[in-house]
Design a protein around this motif. Structure first.
Motif, PDB file in Angstrom:
ATOM      1  N   LEU A  27       4.830  21.307  12.219  1.00  0.00           N
ATOM      2  CA  LEU A  27       5.133  22.248  11.144  1.00  0.00           C
ATOM      3  C   LEU A  27       6.340  21.837  10.309  1.00  0.00           C
ATOM      4  CD1 LEU A  27       4.472  25.707  12.845  1.00  0.00           C
ATOM      5  CD2 LEU A  27       2.980  24.416  11.315  1.00  0.00           C
ATOM      6  N   THR A  28       6.997  20.733  10.670  1.00  0.00           N
ATOM      7  CA  THR A  28       8.152  20.283   9.892  1.00  0.00           C
ATOM      8  C   THR A  28       7.749  19.570   8.610  1.00  0.00           C
ATOM      9  OG1 THR A  28       8.264  18.213  11.149  1.00  0.00           O
ATOM     10  CG2 THR A  28       9.605  20.068  11.933  1.00  0.00           C
ATOM     11  N   SER A  29       6.457  19.304   8.431  1.00  0.00           N
ATOM     12  CA  SER A  29       5.983  18.729   7.172  1.00  0.00           C
ATOM     13  C   SER A  29       4.532  19.154   6.981  1.00  0.00           C
ATOM     14  CB  SER A  29       6.094  17.203   7.183  1.00  0.00           C
ATOM     15  OG  SER A  29       4.959  16.609   7.792  1.00  0.00           O
ATOM     16  N   ILE A  30       3.972  18.823   5.819  1.00  0.00           N
ATOM     17  CA  ILE A  30       2.567  19.159   5.592  1.00  0.00           C
ATOM     18  C   ILE A  30       1.694  17.904   5.635  1.00  0.00           C
ATOM     19  CG2 ILE A  30       3.218  21.142   4.188  1.00  0.00           C
ATOM     20  CD1 ILE A  30       2.062  19.493   1.793  1.00  0.00           C
ATOM     21  N   GLY A  31       2.268  16.803   6.096  1.00  0.00           N
ATOM     22  CA  GLY A  31       1.470  15.601   6.282  1.00  0.00           C
ATOM     23  C   GLY A  31       1.283  14.743   5.051  1.00  0.00           C
ATOM     24  N   ILE A  32       2.055  14.999   3.991  1.00  0.00           N
ATOM     25  CA  ILE A  32       2.030  14.118   2.810  1.00  0.00           C
ATOM     26  C   ILE A  32       3.288  13.271   2.859  1.00  0.00           C
ATOM     27  CG2 ILE A  32       2.033  13.995   0.299  1.00  0.00           C
ATOM     28  CD1 ILE A  32       0.541  16.630   0.217  1.00  0.00           C
ATOM     29  N   ARG A  33       3.133  11.974   3.140  1.00  0.00           N
ATOM     30  CA  ARG A  33       4.298  11.117   3.356  1.00  0.00           C
ATOM     31  C   ARG A  33       4.292   9.860   2.512  1.00  0.00           C
ATOM     32  NH1 ARG A  33       4.714  11.759   9.995  1.00  0.00           N
ATOM     33  NH2 ARG A  33       4.211  13.980   9.999  1.00  0.00           N
ATOM     34  N   THR A  34       3.182   9.558   1.869  1.00  0.00           N
ATOM     35  CA  THR A  34       3.117   8.328   1.081  1.00  0.00           C
ATOM     36  C   THR A  34       2.464   8.566  -0.264  1.00  0.00           C
ATOM     37  OG1 THR A  34       0.954   7.651   1.957  1.00  0.00           O
ATOM     38  CG2 THR A  34       2.895   6.949   3.192  1.00  0.00           C
ATOM     39  N   TYR A  35       2.907   7.777  -1.244  1.00  0.00           N
ATOM     40  CA  TYR A  35       2.375   7.830  -2.612  1.00  0.00           C
ATOM     41  C   TYR A  35       2.187   6.410  -3.126  1.00  0.00           C
ATOM     42  CZ  TYR A  35       2.134  12.602  -4.492  1.00  0.00           C
ATOM     43  OH  TYR A  35       1.746  13.879  -4.797  1.00  0.00           O
ATOM     44  N   ALA A  36       1.460   6.277  -4.209  1.00  0.00           N
ATOM     45  CA  ALA A  36       1.348   5.010  -4.932  1.00  0.00           C
ATOM     46  C   ALA A  36       0.980   5.312  -6.371  1.00  0.00           C
ATOM     47  CB  ALA A  36       0.302   4.096  -4.298  1.00  0.00           C
ATOM     48  N   TYR A  37       1.652   4.656  -7.299  1.00  0.00           N
ATOM     49  CA  TYR A  37       1.320   4.754  -8.719  1.00  0.00           C
ATOM     50  C   TYR A  37       0.543   3.485  -9.083  1.00  0.00           C
ATOM     51  CZ  TYR A  37       4.853   8.492  -9.181  1.00  0.00           C
ATOM     52  OH  TYR A  37       5.582   9.652  -9.061  1.00  0.00           O
ATOM     53  N   LYS A  52       0.402  -2.872 -15.920  1.00  0.00           N
ATOM     54  CA  LYS A  52       1.708  -2.636 -15.314  1.00  0.00           C
ATOM     55  C   LYS A  52       2.157  -1.185 -15.464  1.00  0.00           C
ATOM     56  CE  LYS A  52       3.383  -7.386 -15.727  1.00  0.00           C
ATOM     57  NZ  LYS A  52       4.473  -8.270 -16.221  1.00  0.00           N
ATOM     58  N   GLU A  53       1.220  -0.320 -15.865  1.00  0.00           N
ATOM     59  CA  GLU A  53       1.512   1.113 -15.960  1.00  0.00           C
ATOM     60  C   GLU A  53       0.429   1.882 -15.204  1.00  0.00           C
ATOM     61  OE1 GLU A  53       4.074   2.552 -17.204  1.00  0.00           O
ATOM     62  OE2 GLU A  53       5.009   1.019 -18.455  1.00  0.00           O
ATOM     63  N   PRO A  54       0.784   2.974 -14.527  1.00  0.00           N
ATOM     64  CA  PRO A  54      -0.203   3.695 -13.714  1.00  0.00           C
ATOM     65  C   PRO A  54      -1.070   4.641 -14.532  1.00  0.00           C
ATOM     66  CG  PRO A  54       1.940   4.733 -13.515  1.00  0.00           C
ATOM     67  CD  PRO A  54       2.139   3.514 -14.376  1.00  0.00           C
ATOM     68  N   SER A  55      -2.312   4.766 -14.096  1.00  0.00           N
ATOM     69  CA  SER A  55      -3.193   5.797 -14.657  1.00  0.00           C
ATOM     70  C   SER A  55      -3.560   6.832 -13.600  1.00  0.00           C
ATOM     71  CB  SER A  55      -4.466   5.162 -15.226  1.00  0.00           C
ATOM     72  OG  SER A  55      -5.109   4.345 -14.268  1.00  0.00           O
ATOM     73  N   ALA A  56      -3.129   6.596 -12.347  1.00  0.00           N
ATOM     74  CA  ALA A  56      -3.355   7.564 -11.273  1.00  0.00           C
ATOM     75  C   ALA A  56      -2.224   7.474 -10.267  1.00  0.00           C
ATOM     76  CB  ALA A  56      -4.689   7.315 -10.575  1.00  0.00           C
ATOM     77  N   ALA A  57      -1.999   8.565  -9.578  1.00  0.00           N
ATOM     78  CA  ALA A  57      -1.080   8.597  -8.435  1.00  0.00           C
ATOM     79  C   ALA A  57      -1.913   8.858  -7.190  1.00  0.00           C
ATOM     80  CB  ALA A  57      -0.029   9.682  -8.609  1.00  0.00           C
ATOM     81  N   TYR A  58      -1.754   8.016  -6.176  1.00  0.00           N
ATOM     82  CA  TYR A  58      -2.478   8.137  -4.918  1.00  0.00           C
ATOM     83  C   TYR A  58      -1.555   8.725  -3.856  1.00  0.00           C
ATOM     84  CZ  TYR A  58      -6.234   5.050  -6.625  1.00  0.00           C
ATOM     85  OH  TYR A  58      -7.282   4.496  -7.312  1.00  0.00           O
ATOM     86  N   LEU A  59      -2.137   9.412  -2.890  1.00  0.00           N
ATOM     87  CA  LEU A  59      -1.366   9.952  -1.789  1.00  0.00           C
ATOM     88  C   LEU A  59      -2.214   9.969  -0.534  1.00  0.00           C
ATOM     89  CD1 LEU A  59      -1.237  13.849  -1.976  1.00  0.00           C
ATOM     90  CD2 LEU A  59      -2.567  12.508  -3.595  1.00  0.00           C
ATOM     91  N   SER A  60      -1.533   9.964   0.602  1.00  0.00           N
ATOM     92  CA  SER A  60      -2.230  10.132   1.879  1.00  0.00           C
ATOM     93  C   SER A  60      -1.897  11.506   2.437  1.00  0.00           C
ATOM     94  CB  SER A  60      -1.818   9.043   2.874  1.00  0.00           C
ATOM     95  OG  SER A  60      -0.463   9.193   3.254  1.00  0.00           O
TER      96      SER A  60
END
Length: 614
Positions: A364-374, A421-429
């Protein structure tokens, strides 16, 4: 306590409103009143405990709006959550604290015409809002932040109100696996994305996600707890909850001046006057409503509802939001996920609550979102499809305000979305199965199922589709009519489809693939897509809102469809500003939380400078 004279009336005690309240009341000679429609839920465990955030949706803490049926999403109505509590949406959000791409901020000034709003002026305000967490050097690799220490400038080592952390168990393998997977692909950010320097040409790649969760208490760090609570006893500040503002009041003949507001509290109607300004900070879905009820908006909208026109402005247009979709892949048995909590298994819930209450540890100390990528569209055929989409869908030609604004957005989008070299989406786990809406013609499960899952999601970073939010009645208690107009621009659909297809590549790449059962098994069979057309159909049936609403009272030159100028003053009237995500002219790359804090921090300084305040 009642103030005998009010200098600033702030409409909305949300993210931006409480930043303004805190900063403007720093000058003891100024008297500040905040009117918030929701309650003070700062002691509510659903707000404080990170892992309970989803339990706030569709409760008294949420306005619980719904969109109009979306023609390009199979006619679906989309749930649109917005915080209705002290702290606004910062009290119910998913704690994700990520920056925009810094190059995008420059376009606010250089292309959109907002003088002084660029990366150079704004980076200090991003840093002013938060305190960066300390990280044990021995854990940097496991946390996916090796290289951050040397790239984090001293300006980030501050004492901003929002306390950030790298939420969750340090030993969980997701951060390191994510970083190494994208490093192998040549798409890993080696430096801290919150502290990128002006020399950076782009922000492409993966990074560990920071969360607005206090590193010591493991509680939500948000506008109410971080900005308001430490200063709530100031004698020159009053915050009134359960107070719904109905309209702004004006005086004057040729030039109208905002003199106060009318609001309802305890079933009674009240009027309060301001000596300096009324500041609207009710959010991108509510600020337009209040302006229109007050006589500021499009002439045809106001005439339809019998409201006297004060100023004809395109209030409520230019609504922008991030669509999100993704796929849940079955994880290996030993991976720690939150699926047993998603299924509400009694033993797991009891154990998690006990761990959190006794030692502030556990799931319960997090909601399980820990990584991103642009990320940009990676494949060469995919980029060719996007180039063709831009050629086939040019912006409108004409001098109307909406046409001029659309051309400016198109110019920015074409420059960025066609740039590898510019993002069109942001990814997450996400460390649990996410139940996206399912195709009604399929046998896809609509409830949590047995097993452990890792969800890979992606959101459309810079949508060209814009919608609207307007009053549907002159009754202040009526909900606004919201039409995000998702995927109405075909370019958006093509970009979403390309990123949906790329999920397979990410899930199949080691070492991330080592966390997933092989061959890949999907929670929803409909997400097993192999063609652009299948991807488009999946996006249309599964996408939902990320609740990142912006742009409906846009800071733009008036001829480009602006509602407020570069000082956030409403055109054509005096004593009235808008300071919240509705004034953000172009949506951020990903989650808006950090941008709204920075936006409000700079706005507070602009107001202080104008009045010579401390």
């Amino acid at each position: 306590m009642l103030l005998t004279s009010i200098d600033f009336v702030i409409v909305g005690g949300g993210t931006a409103g409480l930043v303004l309240a805190s900063r403007l009341s720093e000058d003891p000679t100024q008297h500040v009143l905040v009117l918030e429609a929701g309650a003070d839920l700062s002691e509510d465990m659903r707000v404080k405990v990170p892992g309970l955030f989803s339990s706030l949706m569709k409760t008294e803490a949420d306005w619980g709006f719904q969109s109009q049926p979306q023609r390009h999403l199979k006619g679906r109505q989309i749930n649109l959550h917005q915080g209705k509590a002290l702290g606004g949406s910062s009290s119910i959000n998913a704690h994700v604290f990520v920056p925009p791409t810094w190059n995008l901020l420059d376009t606010w000034d250089s292309v959109l015409g907002n003088q002084g709003w660029n990366r150079s002026s704004l980076q200090e305000y991003y840093a002013k809002a938060y305190t960066f967490p300390s990280v044990d050097r021995s854990l940097e690799t496991a946390l996916g932040v090796d290289g951050w220490t040397s790239s984090t400038p001293s300006s980030a080592s501050n004492n901003g109100p929002i306390q950030l952390s790298l939420g969750g168990t340090a030993g969980h393998p997701i951060r390191e696996a994510w970083a190494e997977t994208f490093r192998t692909k040549g798409m890993h950010m080696g430096s801290n994305p919150l502290c990128s320097t002006s020399d950076d040409a782009a922000m492409i790649g993966s990074f560990s996600c920071l969360s607005s969760i206090h590193p010591k208490t493991k509680e939500r760090s948000y506008a109410a707890s971080a900005y308001l609570n430490p200063i709530k006893d100031r004698q020159n500040l009053v915050v009134l909850t359960s107070a719904t503002v109905e309209r702004v009041l004006f005086e004057g003949a040729d030039v109208k001046r905002a003199t106060g507001v009318q609001y309802k509290h305890d079933g009674k109607t009240h009027i309060v006057s301001s000596t300096k300004e009324v500041i609207i900070a009710a959010g991108a879905l509510q600020s337009p409503k209040i302006l229109e009820l007050s006589g500021i908006g499009a002439r045809e909208v106001l005439e339809k509802h019998g409201i006297e026109l004060i100023k004809d402005l395109p209030v409520g247009e230019n609504l922008q939001d991030h669509l999100v979709s993704g796929t849940s892949f079955e994880a290996v048995d030993h991976l720690e996920t939150l699926d047993d909590l998603i299924r509400q298994e009694p033993a797991a819930v009891e154990k998690a609550m006990e761990e959190y209450m006794t030692s502030q540890t556990g799931p319960l100390t997090s909601i399980g979102i820990r990584t991103y990528a642009y990320l940009p569209v990676v494949s060469e055929p995919g980029r060719t499809i996007i180039e063709k989409a831009f050629l086939e869908n040019p912006p409108p030609v004409g001098d109307r305000r909406d046409e001029v604004r659309a051309r400016a957005h198109y110019e920015i989008a074409k420059k960025t979305l066609l740039n590898p070299k510019e993002p069109s989406a942001a990814y997450l786990s996400i460390l649990w199965q996410f139940i996206f809406p399912v195709d009604p013609t399929s046998d896809s499960p609509t409830e949590p199922i047995p097993g452990k899952f890792l969800t890979l999601g992606f959101l459309l970073a810079q949508p060209l589709s814009c919608g609207s939010v307007h009053i549907g009645s002159s009754d202040p208690s009526s909900a606004p009519v919201i039409d995000p107009n998702y995927l109405s621009n075909p370019i958006d659909a093509e970009i979403m489809a390309q990123h949906a297809l790329y999920l397979e590549d990410i899930a199949s790449s080691p070492p991330l693939s080592n966390l997933l059962k092989q061959p890949l098994r999907r929670r929803d069979p409909a997400s097993d897509i192999t063609s652009v057309e299948e991807a488009k159909r999946y996006v249309e049936t599964s996408s939902i809102s990320m609740f990142h609403y912006a742009g409906t009272c846009a800071m733009l030159p008036e001829e480009k469809g602006g509602v407020v100028d570069h000082e956030l003053k409403v055109y054509g009237v005096e004593g009235l500003r808008v300071v919240d995500s509705s004034a953000v002219p172009l949506i951020s790359t990903a989650n808006l939380q950090s941008t709204v804090y920075a936006f409000a921090e700079r706005a507070a300084d602009l107001i202080k400078q104008e009045y010579g305040l401390k």
